[in-house]
Write a protein that holds these residues in place. Sequence first.
Motif, PDB file in Angstrom:
ATOM      1  N   GLU A 292       0.858  -1.284   0.056  1.00 47.18           N
ATOM      2  CA  GLU A 292      -0.109  -0.139   0.026  1.00 47.18           C
ATOM      3  C   GLU A 292       0.796   1.147  -0.021  1.00 47.18           C
ATOM      4  O   GLU A 292       0.482   2.333  -0.606  1.00 47.18           O
ATOM      5  CB  GLU A 292      -0.834  -0.109   1.353  1.00 47.18           C
ATOM      6  CG  GLU A 292      -2.248   0.520   1.167  1.00 47.18           C
ATOM      7  CD  GLU A 292      -3.244   0.218   2.178  1.00 47.18           C
ATOM      8  OE1 GLU A 292      -3.532   0.938   2.975  1.00 47.18           O
ATOM      9  OE2 GLU A 292      -3.847  -1.114   2.036  1.00 47.18           O
TER      10      GLU A 292
ATOM     11  N   LYS B 136      -8.458   5.514   1.514  1.00 51.29           N
ATOM     12  CA  LYS B 136      -8.509   4.224   1.940  1.00 51.29           C
ATOM     13  C   LYS B 136      -8.787   3.198   0.916  1.00 51.29           C
ATOM     14  O   LYS B 136      -8.578   1.970   0.752  1.00 51.29           O
ATOM     15  CB  LYS B 136      -8.997   3.955   3.379  1.00 51.29           C
ATOM     16  CG  LYS B 136      -8.326   4.638   4.410  1.00 51.29           C
ATOM     17  CD  LYS B 136      -9.419   4.515   5.811  1.00 51.29           C
ATOM     18  CE  LYS B 136     -10.438   5.517   5.749  1.00 51.29           C
ATOM     19  NZ  LYS B 136     -11.508   5.189   6.917  1.00 51.29           N
ATOM     20  N   LEU B 137      -9.955   3.386   0.528  1.00 50.76           N
ATOM     21  CA  LEU B 137     -10.725   2.490  -0.508  1.00 50.76           C
ATOM     22  C   LEU B 137      -9.785   2.272  -1.727  1.00 50.76           C
ATOM     23  O   LEU B 137      -9.823   1.183  -2.298  1.00 50.76           O
ATOM     24  CB  LEU B 137     -11.945   3.210  -1.215  1.00 50.76           C
ATOM     25  CG  LEU B 137     -13.157   3.089  -0.132  1.00 50.76           C
ATOM     26  CD1 LEU B 137     -14.378   3.937  -0.693  1.00 50.76           C
ATOM     27  CD2 LEU B 137     -13.426   1.573  -0.097  1.00 50.76           C
TER      28      LEU B 137
ATOM     29  N   ALA C 156      -8.123  -0.718  -1.783  1.00 55.81           N
ATOM     30  CA  ALA C 156      -8.796  -2.271  -1.798  1.00 55.81           C
ATOM     31  C   ALA C 156      -9.474  -2.444  -3.038  1.00 55.81           C
ATOM     32  O   ALA C 156     -10.522  -3.585  -2.980  1.00 55.81           O
ATOM     33  CB  ALA C 156      -9.712  -1.798  -0.447  1.00 55.81           C
ATOM     34  N   LEU C 157      -9.542  -1.785  -3.985  1.00 55.12           N
ATOM     35  CA  LEU C 157     -10.282  -2.155  -5.293  1.00 55.12           C
ATOM     36  C   LEU C 157      -9.475  -3.167  -6.353  1.00 55.12           C
ATOM     37  O   LEU C 157      -8.414  -2.654  -6.761  1.00 55.12           O
ATOM     38  CB  LEU C 157     -10.645  -0.875  -5.875  1.00 55.12           C
ATOM     39  CG  LEU C 157     -11.713   0.044  -5.067  1.00 55.12           C
ATOM     40  CD1 LEU C 157     -12.234   1.047  -5.874  1.00 55.12           C
ATOM     41  CD2 LEU C 157     -12.611  -0.575  -4.426  1.00 55.12           C
ATOM     42  N   SER C 158      -9.993  -4.225  -6.526  1.00 54.11           N
ATOM     43  CA  SER C 158      -9.446  -4.867  -7.558  1.00 54.11           C
ATOM     44  C   SER C 158      -9.747  -4.353  -9.087  1.00 54.11           C
ATOM     45  O   SER C 158     -10.573  -3.596  -9.118  1.00 54.11           O
ATOM     46  CB  SER C 158      -9.734  -6.330  -7.648  1.00 54.11           C
ATOM     47  OG  SER C 158     -11.001  -6.294  -7.956  1.00 54.11           O
TER      48      SER C 158
ATOM     49  N   GLU D 273     -11.365  -5.931 -11.172  1.00 56.20           N
ATOM     50  CA  GLU D 273     -12.612  -6.245 -11.642  1.00 56.20           C
ATOM     51  C   GLU D 273     -13.624  -5.413 -10.913  1.00 56.20           C
ATOM     52  O   GLU D 273     -14.406  -4.841 -11.508  1.00 56.20           O
ATOM     53  CB  GLU D 273     -12.675  -7.854 -11.206  1.00 56.20           C
ATOM     54  CG  GLU D 273     -14.010  -8.417 -11.098  1.00 56.20           C
ATOM     55  CD  GLU D 273     -14.348  -8.476 -12.747  1.00 56.20           C
ATOM     56  OE1 GLU D 273     -13.601  -8.468 -13.522  1.00 56.20           O
ATOM     57  OE2 GLU D 273     -15.554  -8.751 -12.877  1.00 56.20           O
ATOM     58  N   VAL D 274     -13.467  -5.129  -9.517  1.00 56.34           N
ATOM     59  CA  VAL D 274     -14.179  -4.273  -9.017  1.00 56.34           C
ATOM     60  C   VAL D 274     -14.180  -2.880  -9.652  1.00 56.34           C
ATOM     61  O   VAL D 274     -15.281  -2.281  -9.667  1.00 56.34           O
ATOM     62  CB  VAL D 274     -13.821  -4.189  -7.236  1.00 56.34           C
ATOM     63  CG1 VAL D 274     -14.715  -3.250  -6.506  1.00 56.34           C
ATOM     64  CG2 VAL D 274     -14.143  -5.503  -6.850  1.00 56.34           C
TER      65      VAL D 274
ATOM     66  N   ARG E  39     -16.414  -2.755 -12.642  1.00 53.53           N
ATOM     67  CA  ARG E  39     -17.837  -2.731 -12.373  1.00 53.53           C
ATOM     68  C   ARG E  39     -18.155  -1.570 -11.835  1.00 53.53           C
ATOM     69  O   ARG E  39     -19.420  -1.074 -11.987  1.00 53.53           O
ATOM     70  CB  ARG E  39     -18.029  -4.039 -11.581  1.00 53.53           C
ATOM     71  CG  ARG E  39     -17.915  -5.390 -12.252  1.00 53.53           C
ATOM     72  CD  ARG E  39     -18.146  -6.620 -11.341  1.00 53.53           C
ATOM     73  NE  ARG E  39     -17.968  -7.727 -12.133  1.00 53.53           N
ATOM     74  CZ  ARG E  39     -18.723  -8.526 -12.469  1.00 53.53           C
ATOM     75  NH1 ARG E  39     -20.190  -8.306 -12.211  1.00 53.53           N
ATOM     76  NH2 ARG E  39     -18.686  -9.671 -12.987  1.00 53.53           N
ATOM     77  N   LEU E  40     -17.639  -1.112 -10.777  1.00 52.46           N
ATOM     78  CA  LEU E  40     -17.985   0.092 -10.363  1.00 52.46           C
ATOM     79  C   LEU E  40     -18.075   1.256 -11.468  1.00 52.46           C
ATOM     80  O   LEU E  40     -19.164   2.238 -11.171  1.00 52.46           O
ATOM     81  CB  LEU E  40     -16.824   0.689  -9.028  1.00 52.46           C
ATOM     82  CG  LEU E  40     -17.406   1.759  -8.102  1.00 52.46           C
ATOM     83  CD1 LEU E  40     -18.535   1.309  -7.298  1.00 52.46           C
ATOM     84  CD2 LEU E  40     -16.037   2.008  -7.021  1.00 52.46           C
TER      85      LEU E  40
END
Lengths: 222, 222
Positions: free
Chosen positions: A6, A107-108, A111-113, A115-116, A119-120
């Motif tokens: 991170e 922070k977010l 945490a996002l791949s 793929e996510v 889609r987001l």
Amino acid sequence: MTVRTENAEEYLEAIFKLQHSGGTVTVKRLAAELGLTSPSVSEMVHRLRAAGLVERRGRRGRGRGIRLTEAGLAEGAALVRRHRLSERFLVDYLDMPWDVVHEEACKLEHALSPEVEARLAEQLGNPLTCPHGHAIPGEDGSLPDERLQALTDLRPGDAAVIGCIAEEEGDLLRYLASLGLLPDTPIAVESVAPFNGPLLVRVGDAQYALGREVTDRIMVRH
Amino acid sequence: MTVRTENAEEYLEAIFKLQHSGGTVTVKRLAAELGLTSPSVSEMVHRLRAAGLVERRGRRGRGRGIRLTEAGLAEGAALVRRHRLSERFLVDYLDMPWDVVHEEACKLEHALSPEVEARLAEQLGNPLTCPHGHAIPGEDGSLPDERLQALTDLRPGDAAVIGCIAEEEGDLLRYLASLGLLPDTPIAVESVAPFNGPLLVRVGDAQYALGREVTDRIMVRH
DNA sequence: TCTCATATGTAGGGTATCCTAATCGTGAAG
DNA sequence: CTTCACGATTAGGATACCCTACATATGAGA
């Protein structure tokens, strides 16, 4: 080459932003941006270079300083993209106020791949900007360089549209929101008081006197 | 007492889950759960204890082993809550398949502030379970203890409703989804083959023969 | 050409977290 | 009552970061 932590991501993101805001990326500037000391940054830059994410150009001339490699550029763009998508999500889907989403998104974003992230973006309607008006890099890492100028630099009589706010959080954003001074809002300068005085601006039917601290951070386009 | 790191959170969450699945929480079990060695866990448990998040009961009798304190319990419950809310979000809002959301949620859970958590829960309609059927702890950390039993333990002729799947990811979930064996689905056992053979079950109009590997992981209620 | 301000880098030290190897302690079994 | 197996812990070492203090190097100006 364990440089997918991170922390490393924070560096890549910072380098990406500095690189795109023009100017040379130096250890010192990075340290200031990240709130760290120069030795710490120097050390991490070495690690990033060993990992092939960053390269150093000679220390003179135009292209000098720290540069992202192809791989680093992709990483950095992805982080910025995730950050700004997160902000959009927090504002559009969770109804959070725009002055607090920056911190949450910090922070977010880690945490996002992919793929996510994809889609987001789709669920949000593939937005082009974050709530503060900054462009969201495309999936390919592309970032249009709009040429914005500070509201401060307009002349009386000039009309423009708010592009983005050069501030991520805090009272200023709340203040601007209360006046309706959001990205994409048309704004016109009616007069400029001398001696660095306030600007008298018109927004719709309303008229406001804005100090330089404020107008410096309102970036506009035509 | 810097014990609000992401690592410490993983421990608290694991302890919370072990504690609620009944049984004694030991260093060894924790290590297995987290995929770490005993010394590493032992060390972290000491840190958590110093931080007042965990306590050790004597090593004999019922209440022995590692226990969460009031504070630790709240933390652990919040993490589990965020994890399961994240899974719901990924499935309900982003349309992700339920066999991949566990891993994604492992990252997301650490990135949600209480504020975001609350708004997310609201937007999702305050769901009570994750996509695999596990109860989502309330904001107060409460977790109903349903008494579920494995499908394997039903007798021919028994009817029940699928409560949750004791598996977070992988092929098994895809298989179950393809058969429509989702939480809250009514299911009846028609026959049980001897010598640990398959169970013949009825789901709606369909009939399936399920091996023990599968039925062991389908937890049902009445 | 030489010197100095300034950026960069090295040295040395601290914390959090992990590991392997070795030790300790305790209940159960002989 | 002794011993042993096994879980817990200590010892010692690694890595990723961060820091302060000090050293170097370089472009700009004397």
